[in-house]
Scaffold this motif. Structure first.
Motif, PDB file in Angstrom:
ATOM      1  N   MET A 166      10.254   8.369   2.907  1.00  0.00           N
ATOM      2  CA  MET A 166      10.323   8.443   1.454  1.00  0.00           C
ATOM      3  C   MET A 166       8.935   8.513   0.822  1.00  0.00           C
ATOM      4  O   MET A 166       8.702   9.265  -0.128  1.00  0.00           O
ATOM      5  N   VAL A 167       8.002   7.734   1.372  1.00  0.00           N
ATOM      6  CA  VAL A 167       6.644   7.719   0.810  1.00  0.00           C
ATOM      7  C   VAL A 167       5.945   9.044   1.044  1.00  0.00           C
ATOM      8  O   VAL A 167       5.289   9.589   0.144  1.00  0.00           O
ATOM      9  N   ALA A 168       6.091   9.618   2.235  1.00  0.00           N
ATOM     10  CA  ALA A 168       5.483  10.914   2.513  1.00  0.00           C
ATOM     11  C   ALA A 168       6.025  11.985   1.568  1.00  0.00           C
ATOM     12  O   ALA A 168       5.278  12.834   1.044  1.00  0.00           O
ATOM     13  N   ALA A 169       7.330  11.949   1.313  1.00  0.00           N
ATOM     14  CA  ALA A 169       7.933  12.923   0.399  1.00  0.00           C
ATOM     15  C   ALA A 169       7.428  12.732  -1.020  1.00  0.00           C
ATOM     16  O   ALA A 169       7.105  13.711  -1.727  1.00  0.00           O
ATOM     17  N   PHE A 183      -3.500  10.968   3.276  1.00  0.00           N
ATOM     18  CA  PHE A 183      -2.431   9.969   3.179  1.00  0.00           C
ATOM     19  C   PHE A 183      -1.099  10.587   3.610  1.00  0.00           C
ATOM     20  O   PHE A 183      -0.357  10.016   4.426  1.00  0.00           O
ATOM     21  N   VAL A 184      -0.779  11.777   3.071  1.00  0.00           N
ATOM     22  CA  VAL A 184       0.477  12.448   3.421  1.00  0.00           C
ATOM     23  C   VAL A 184       0.520  12.755   4.912  1.00  0.00           C
ATOM     24  O   VAL A 184       1.519  12.497   5.597  1.00  0.00           O
ATOM     25  N   THR A 197       2.606   9.148  11.572  1.00  0.00           N
ATOM     26  CA  THR A 197       3.146   7.838  11.935  1.00  0.00           C
ATOM     27  C   THR A 197       4.663   7.869  12.033  1.00  0.00           C
ATOM     28  O   THR A 197       5.258   7.274  12.948  1.00  0.00           O
ATOM     29  N   LEU A 198       5.302   8.568  11.106  1.00  0.00           N
ATOM     30  CA  LEU A 198       6.762   8.686  11.149  1.00  0.00           C
ATOM     31  C   LEU A 198       7.209   9.367  12.430  1.00  0.00           C
ATOM     32  O   LEU A 198       8.145   8.901  13.102  1.00  0.00           O
ATOM     33  N   ALA A 199       6.546  10.457  12.784  1.00  0.00           N
ATOM     34  CA  ALA A 199       6.896  11.152  14.035  1.00  0.00           C
ATOM     35  C   ALA A 199       6.688  10.238  15.238  1.00  0.00           C
ATOM     36  O   ALA A 199       7.494  10.222  16.175  1.00  0.00           O
ATOM     37  N   ASP A 200       5.627   9.454  15.201  1.00  0.00           N
ATOM     38  CA  ASP A 200       5.328   8.557  16.318  1.00  0.00           C
ATOM     39  C   ASP A 200       6.415   7.511  16.508  1.00  0.00           C
ATOM     40  O   ASP A 200       6.893   7.276  17.624  1.00  0.00           O
ATOM     41  N   VAL A 201       6.830   6.846  15.402  1.00  0.00           N
ATOM     42  CA  VAL A 201       7.823   5.780  15.549  1.00  0.00           C
ATOM     43  C   VAL A 201       9.199   6.334  15.909  1.00  0.00           C
ATOM     44  O   VAL A 201      10.014   5.641  16.541  1.00  0.00           O
ATOM     45  N   LEU A 202       9.474   7.593  15.507  1.00  0.00           N
ATOM     46  CA  LEU A 202      10.770   8.185  15.822  1.00  0.00           C
ATOM     47  C   LEU A 202      10.838   8.723  17.252  1.00  0.00           C
ATOM     48  O   LEU A 202      11.888   8.633  17.907  1.00  0.00           O
ATOM     49  N   GLY A 206       0.775  -1.226   0.000  1.00  0.00           N
ATOM     50  CA  GLY A 206       0.000   0.000   0.000  1.00  0.00           C
ATOM     51  C   GLY A 206       0.809   1.280   0.000  1.00  0.00           C
ATOM     52  O   GLY A 206       0.572   2.183  -0.809  1.00  0.00           O
ATOM     53  N   PHE A 207       1.763   1.391   0.894  1.00  0.00           N
ATOM     54  CA  PHE A 207       2.541   2.618   0.990  1.00  0.00           C
ATOM     55  C   PHE A 207       3.424   2.829  -0.221  1.00  0.00           C
ATOM     56  O   PHE A 207       3.824   3.953  -0.517  1.00  0.00           O
ATOM     57  N   VAL A 208       3.733   1.762  -0.932  1.00  0.00           N
ATOM     58  CA  VAL A 208       4.568   1.879  -2.117  1.00  0.00           C
ATOM     59  C   VAL A 208       3.716   2.102  -3.366  1.00  0.00           C
ATOM     60  O   VAL A 208       4.055   2.910  -4.233  1.00  0.00           O
ATOM     61  N   THR A 209       2.578   1.409  -3.441  1.00  0.00           N
ATOM     62  CA  THR A 209       1.796   1.460  -4.673  1.00  0.00           C
ATOM     63  C   THR A 209       0.975   2.730  -4.816  1.00  0.00           C
ATOM     64  O   THR A 209       0.750   3.194  -5.942  1.00  0.00           O
TER      65      THR A 209
END
Length: 268
Positions: A258-261, A107-108, A114-119, A25-28
């Motif tokens: 990368m996906v967010a960007a 989505f963005v 999510t990125l902020a959460d895991v970091l 999903g995040f890639v496609t």
């Protein structure tokens, strides 16, 4: 050239299915948005629908070749799977009704959060220490199933973006968390895909500019992505790479960035 690019992204989607439980999903989603850029804001809706169909096949295949001893961690999880499916239905209907731009930027935004959460929040990059007398990994509560399923189906990301961090913090290593994300993604994506495939676009739009339409799904893109993904899933399940757990977690965070960007660059 689009088909060649989609095949290449399919290879990446197969890799992320095994290593991160993404189902693709995040890639496609970003690449299908790119392939259907002529649709403008509707490209995001087509990308979500196409991504969900790809995830059904990828997640089902990855689940089928996962060792049963790993899947045993989901024993007793029927209420969770049922609520994930209910949420998947709600999210798919929401995608049909929401403006394409809303789907895109949601989505963005969710990827960035999510990125902020895991970091920043403890427990993902730096998992809790497990002693000999400590209890094993905790199961995910069933009550999270409906909201996780709804958000995942609405954004076309499957359940892994929520369930992998949750299972990681519950005590599972990345390898197991990623493997368990595939059957959870399947529970969400299967009913959502049925809704997207059944949706008949109105005159003059609503489906992909490339390939034969099936509801909101870009069939050509879906087939090319699956042609690249399925052989990789089979190969990596037979010979799984040995990745240190912490590096595995950092790679997950890097892929989110990368996906967010990418989705920000291809905004409507």
């Amino acid at each position: 050239m689009d088909v060649v690019a989609l095949l290449g992204v399919g290879l990446l989607a197969g890799t992320t299915t095994v290593l991160f439980g993404f189902g693709g999903g995040f890639v496609t989603v970003p690449v299908v948005v790119w392939a259907n850029a002529a649709l403008g804001a509707d490209a995001a809706r087509v990308a979500v629908a196409t991504s969900v169909v790809v995830m059904v096949v990828n997640a089902a295949f990855a689940t089928a070749v996962t060792p049963r001893r790993t899947l045993a961690a989901l024993r007793g999880g029927r209420p969770l799977l049922l609520l994930l499916a209910v949420g998947g239905v709600a999210g798919a209907f929401a995608t049909r009704l929401a403006p394409g731009a809303l789907t895109h930027w949601a989505f963005v935004g969710y990827t960035a959060v999510t990125l902020a959460d895991v970091l920043l929040r403890p427990g993902f990059l730096r998992p809790r220490a497990v002693s000999a007398g400590s209890p094993g990994p905790r199961p995910l509560p069933a009550v999270v199933g409906a909201p996780v399923g709804a958000v995942a189906a609405f954004l076309g990301v499957g359940g892994s973006v929520m369930t992998v961090p949750a299972m990681r913090r519950a005590g599972h290593p990345m390898r197991v968390a990623a493997a368990l994300a595939n059957p959870l993604t399947l529970a969400i994506a299967l009913p959502a895909a049925a809704i997207h495939l059944a949706f008949v676009p109105g005159p003059g739009g609503g489906h992909a500019a490339h390939g034969a339409p099936a509801g909101l799904v870009d069939v050509r893109a879906a087939l090319a992505l699956l042609a690249g993904a399925l052989p990789v899933i089979a190969l990596l399940r037979r010979r799984p790479p040995r990745i240190p757990d912490r590096l595995h977690a950092w790679a997950y965070a890097g892929l989110l960035a990368m996906v967010a960007a990418a989705m920000s660059l291809f905004g409507p």
